[in-house]
Enzyme design. Structure first.
Site, mmCIF file in Angstrom:
data_model
loop_
_atom_site.group_PDB
_atom_site.id
_atom_site.type_symbol
_atom_site.label_atom_id
_atom_site.label_comp_id
_atom_site.label_asym_id
_atom_site.label_seq_id
_atom_site.Cartn_x
_atom_site.Cartn_y
_atom_site.Cartn_z
ATOM 1 N N ALA A 10 -2.239 6.147 0.345
ATOM 2 C CA ALA A 10 -1.196 7.080 -0.101
ATOM 3 C C ALA A 10 0.056 6.803 0.718
ATOM 4 C CB ALA A 10 -1.656 8.520 0.104
ATOM 5 N N THR A 14 7.487 1.492 4.294
ATOM 6 C CA THR A 14 7.558 0.454 5.331
ATOM 7 C C THR A 14 6.164 0.063 5.819
ATOM 8 O OG1 THR A 14 9.641 1.428 5.995
ATOM 9 C CG2 THR A 14 8.637 -0.096 7.561
ATOM 10 N N GLY A 16 3.029 1.245 4.614
ATOM 11 C CA GLY A 16 2.057 1.054 3.529
ATOM 12 C C GLY A 16 2.191 -0.322 2.895
ATOM 13 N N LYS A 107 2.197 11.311 13.018
ATOM 14 C CA LYS A 107 2.160 12.161 14.221
ATOM 15 C C LYS A 107 2.550 13.599 13.938
ATOM 16 C CE LYS A 107 6.090 9.689 14.014
ATOM 17 N NZ LYS A 107 6.294 8.266 13.820
ATOM 18 N N VAL A 134 0.988 7.169 17.596
ATOM 19 C CA VAL A 134 1.684 7.226 18.888
ATOM 20 C C VAL A 134 2.035 5.811 19.326
ATOM 21 C CG1 VAL A 134 1.534 7.928 21.306
ATOM 22 C CG2 VAL A 134 0.424 9.311 19.548
ATOM 23 N N GLY A 136 3.404 3.366 17.826
ATOM 24 C CA GLY A 136 3.234 2.321 16.801
ATOM 25 C C GLY A 136 2.100 1.353 17.054
ATOM 26 N N GLY A 189 19.451 -0.282 11.066
ATOM 27 C CA GLY A 189 18.194 0.270 10.549
ATOM 28 C C GLY A 189 17.266 0.788 11.637
ATOM 29 N N LYS A 207 4.428 12.965 19.542
ATOM 30 C CA LYS A 207 3.540 11.951 20.113
ATOM 31 C C LYS A 207 2.971 12.442 21.447
ATOM 32 C CE LYS A 207 6.312 8.469 17.807
ATOM 33 N NZ LYS A 207 7.491 7.616 17.916
HETATM 34 N N1 LIG Z 1 7.987 2.979 10.034
HETATM 35 C C1 LIG Z 1 7.494 2.913 11.254
HETATM 36 O O1 LIG Z 1 7.899 2.061 12.033
HETATM 37 C C2 LIG Z 1 6.424 3.859 11.696
HETATM 38 C C3 LIG Z 1 5.892 3.741 13.004
HETATM 39 C C4 LIG Z 1 4.861 4.585 13.404
HETATM 40 C C5 LIG Z 1 4.397 5.553 12.539
HETATM 41 N N2 LIG Z 1 4.961 5.670 11.283
HETATM 42 C C6 LIG Z 1 4.440 6.717 10.400
HETATM 43 O O2 LIG Z 1 3.913 6.107 9.232
HETATM 44 C C7 LIG Z 1 4.082 6.978 8.134
HETATM 45 C C8 LIG Z 1 4.833 6.233 7.034
HETATM 46 O O3 LIG Z 1 6.089 5.835 7.520
HETATM 47 P P1 LIG Z 1 7.022 4.802 6.739
HETATM 48 O O4 LIG Z 1 8.056 4.372 7.710
HETATM 49 O O5 LIG Z 1 6.215 3.791 6.044
HETATM 50 O O6 LIG Z 1 7.700 5.781 5.681
HETATM 51 P P2 LIG Z 1 8.517 5.379 4.351
HETATM 52 O O7 LIG Z 1 8.984 3.978 4.411
HETATM 53 O O8 LIG Z 1 9.488 6.470 4.118
HETATM 54 O O9 LIG Z 1 7.381 5.458 3.225
HETATM 55 C C9 LIG Z 1 6.806 6.649 2.808
HETATM 56 C C10 LIG Z 1 5.952 6.384 1.602
HETATM 57 O O10 LIG Z 1 5.346 7.596 1.202
HETATM 58 C C11 LIG Z 1 5.674 7.865 -0.159
HETATM 59 N N3 LIG Z 1 5.868 9.295 -0.314
HETATM 60 C C12 LIG Z 1 6.769 10.073 0.304
HETATM 61 N N4 LIG Z 1 6.660 11.338 -0.149
HETATM 62 C C13 LIG Z 1 5.674 11.323 -1.054
HETATM 63 C C14 LIG Z 1 5.108 12.311 -1.891
HETATM 64 N N5 LIG Z 1 5.555 13.558 -1.884
HETATM 65 N N6 LIG Z 1 4.088 11.951 -2.714
HETATM 66 C C15 LIG Z 1 3.643 10.674 -2.743
HETATM 67 N N7 LIG Z 1 4.170 9.694 -1.971
HETATM 68 C C16 LIG Z 1 5.156 10.027 -1.159
HETATM 69 C C17 LIG Z 1 6.945 7.106 -0.442
HETATM 70 O O11 LIG Z 1 7.026 6.842 -1.842
HETATM 71 P P3 LIG Z 1 8.252 5.979 -2.475
HETATM 72 O O12 LIG Z 1 8.128 4.605 -1.879
HETATM 73 O O13 LIG Z 1 7.960 5.969 -3.920
HETATM 74 O O14 LIG Z 1 9.501 6.686 -2.091
HETATM 75 C C18 LIG Z 1 6.770 5.865 0.408
HETATM 76 O O15 LIG Z 1 6.030 4.902 -0.290
HETATM 77 C C19 LIG Z 1 4.814 8.211 8.670
HETATM 78 O O16 LIG Z 1 3.890 9.191 9.019
HETATM 79 C C20 LIG Z 1 5.494 7.677 9.912
HETATM 80 O O17 LIG Z 1 5.744 8.679 10.875
HETATM 81 C C21 LIG Z 1 5.951 4.838 10.856
#
Ligand SMILES: NC(=O)c1ccc[n+]([C@@H]2O[C@H](COP(=O)([O-])OP(=O)(O)OC[C@H]3O[C@@H](n4cnc5c(N)ncnc54)[C@H](OP(=O)(O)O)[C@@H]3O)[C@@H](O)[C@H]2O)c1
Length: 439
Positions: A10, A14, A16, A107, A134, A136, A189, A207
């Site tokens: 789900a 970034t 996923g 987190k 926590v 990454g 970014g 975290k």
């Molecule tokens: N990015 C990082 O470096 C990083 C590091 C550590 C932890 N995290 C954690 O990893 C998780 C994901 O982060 P991310 O950076 O990958 O976020 P992101 O790029 O914003 O991706 C979020 C994904 O979730 C989907 N989404 C959002 N709201 C939704 C909803 N209501 N129903 C169904 N799908 C939904 C989005 O769909 P769409 O693509 O269709 O918009 C997108 O595919 C978060 O909890 C974040 O805190 C991220």
């Protein structure tokens, strides 16, 4: 070879999308390592039509996460959407309620609902894995939860937000203002369009709440964290800190004290000679001080699609290798009913060194008055100096004080006295000093 481990993913953003790519590219080597193939059979995200640069052929699309968690034929629900509440919260609960294992990088969700979710996982004999939540890609969760079992931890602290560390590093290296560095971080970014959550310390606090629970065996207490962000750190502070042999970092610190456990997130001065002071840019670091092991410092990428997906993948591989019915590692290191209540140490009782920067009228008697206010509150000074490197405005001077270890309450009282003297020409700046074990 055993049956494939079936995943429902789900969130295809970034993290996923990186995870999906890695699972495809390394399908064979992962199957060999884990003793069984790992297959994504179901996915969901917000918009179905988005081009994500990943192949979704043969994978069932669900329009919402809760339905995927409820209906998909999967072994593991991988939550990579983010957010403390729905859809993530309900979907994870549904998945655990079915006895599915859950892997998440979220987190915010764990800080808000970690205890409830851990209890549900335990009840169902399921795993709740969250290494990526926590710092990454840094494997800090497993290090504390599993590798350091038996140690008594006295302090855990770290740089856990790349945005803040990038801004502070650029301010120091380029002599740029906070606003200029924030804009640059946004352009590259490294910072969100709305960066409040990062720069005000909330992200670090989530975290830290998780690390505190793991390190001290206490229930998560996300609302009991003292919080100060970096938005009022000026270039003067950074330069004065450098002149005194310190760097300013946004640290999350959890520490065992006689009056309870301190959880605090604030700009912190650390000696330049310490390893953590050398951690620059978007890199993260977590330090753990323990009685058997000594000090452990882990430095690495705290964010980014691949680094974060690496941690998510590690959690998935653990599940793939685990035997059905085997004893499960509790999410927070011990069964939820064995977690101790969190006893908060008030920030007023914090003991440590302080940096104080005062912009005052340039007249006789001010220096002596400041020194008197400090002495009257039992504060012993390591140094007091006029900071003349930067030209100050007409009629003003900057005075910098560094204290020996003292109580926060004494510092607040002394600054209160100084405020009443009528010679301040700006808000006093007070920054706590943290001393890592390596200096
Ligand atoms: N990015 C990082 O470096 C990083 C590091 C550590 C932890 N995290 C954690 O990893 C998780 C994901 O982060 P991310 O950076 O990958 O976020 P992101 O790029 O914003 O991706 C979020 C994904 O979730 C989907 N989404 C959002 N709201 C939704 C909803 N209501 N129903 C169904 N799908 C939904 C989005 O769909 P769409 O693509 O269709 O918009 C997108 O595919 C978060 O909890 C974040 O805190 C991220």
């Amino acid at each position: 070879m055993a049956d494939a481990l079936k995943l429902g993913v789900a969130g295809l953003g970034t993290v996923g999308a990186s995870l999906m790519r890695i699972l495809t590219e390394r399908r064979e080597s992962l199957a060999t390592t884990c003793g069984r193939p790992i297959e994504v059979v179901a996915v969901t995200a917000r918009s179905r039509g988005k081009d994500r640069g990943i192949a979704l052929d043969g994978i069932t699309w669900y329009d919402d996460a809760a339905t995927l968690a409820r209906e998909a034929e999967i072994d593991v629900f991988v939550e990579l959407m983010g957010g403390a509440e729905d859809p993530a919260y309900s979907a994870v609960k549904i998945a655990l309620g079915r006895g599915l294992h859950v892997v998440t990088a979220n987190k915010a969700l764990l800080a808000a609902h970690g205890m409830e979710l851990a209890a549900l996982a335990e009840e169902q004999g399921a795993l709740l894995n969250y290494e990526a939540a926590v710092a990454g890609g840094i494997p800090v969760i497993k290090a504390i939860r599993e590798s350091m079992t038996g140690n008594t931890i006295s302090r855990v602290y770290g740089i856990m937000n790349g945005t803040c560390n990038y801004i502070l590093t650029r301010m120091e290296k380029e002599g740029l203002t906070f606003d200029a560095c924030l804009k640059e971080a946004q352009r590259l970014g490294y910072a969100e369009a709305d960066p409040t959550f990062d720069i005000e310390g909330n992200d670090t606090a989530h975290k830290l709440a998780i690390l505190t629970s793991l390190a001290f065996g206490t229930a998560i207490a996300p609302d009991d964290i003292y919080l100060e962000g970096i938005s009022n750190i000026s270039i003067e502070d950074i330069q004065a800190a450098a002149d005194l042999g310190y760097r300013i970092k946004l640290l999350g610190v959890a520490q065992r004290t006689e009056s309870g456990i301190e959880q605090r997130v604030h700009p912190t001065m650390v000696p330049i000679a310490s390893v953590i002071a050398q951690v620059d840019g978007v890199t993260n670091a977590v330090a753990i001080e323990a009685d058997i092991l000594g000090e452990l410092l882990m430095v690495g990428p705290g964010a980014g699609g691949n680094a974060t997906a690496s941690a998510v993948l590690g959690d998935i591989a653990d599940i793939a290798k685990s035997r059905p019915g085997a004893q499960r590692v509790p999410a927070f290191g011990r069964p939820t009913d064995a977690l101790l209540p969190y006893r908060r140490a008030q920030i007023q009782n914090h003991e440590g060194g302080y940096f104080i920067r005062l912009k005052v009228q340039d007249r006789t008697g001010v220096f002596a008055s400041i020194a008197t206010a400090m002495a009257a509150n039992g504060i012993s000074l390591e140094s007091i100096m006029q900071h003349s490197k930067k030209p100050v405005e007409e009629g003003a001077q900057t005075i910098i004080l560094v204290t020996h270890a003292t109580h926060e309450e004494s510092v607040r009282k002394a600054v209160g006295v100084i405020r009443g003297e009528g010679y301040l020409m700006g808000e006093p700046q007070v920054i706590r000093i943290e001393r890592p074990k390596d200096v």
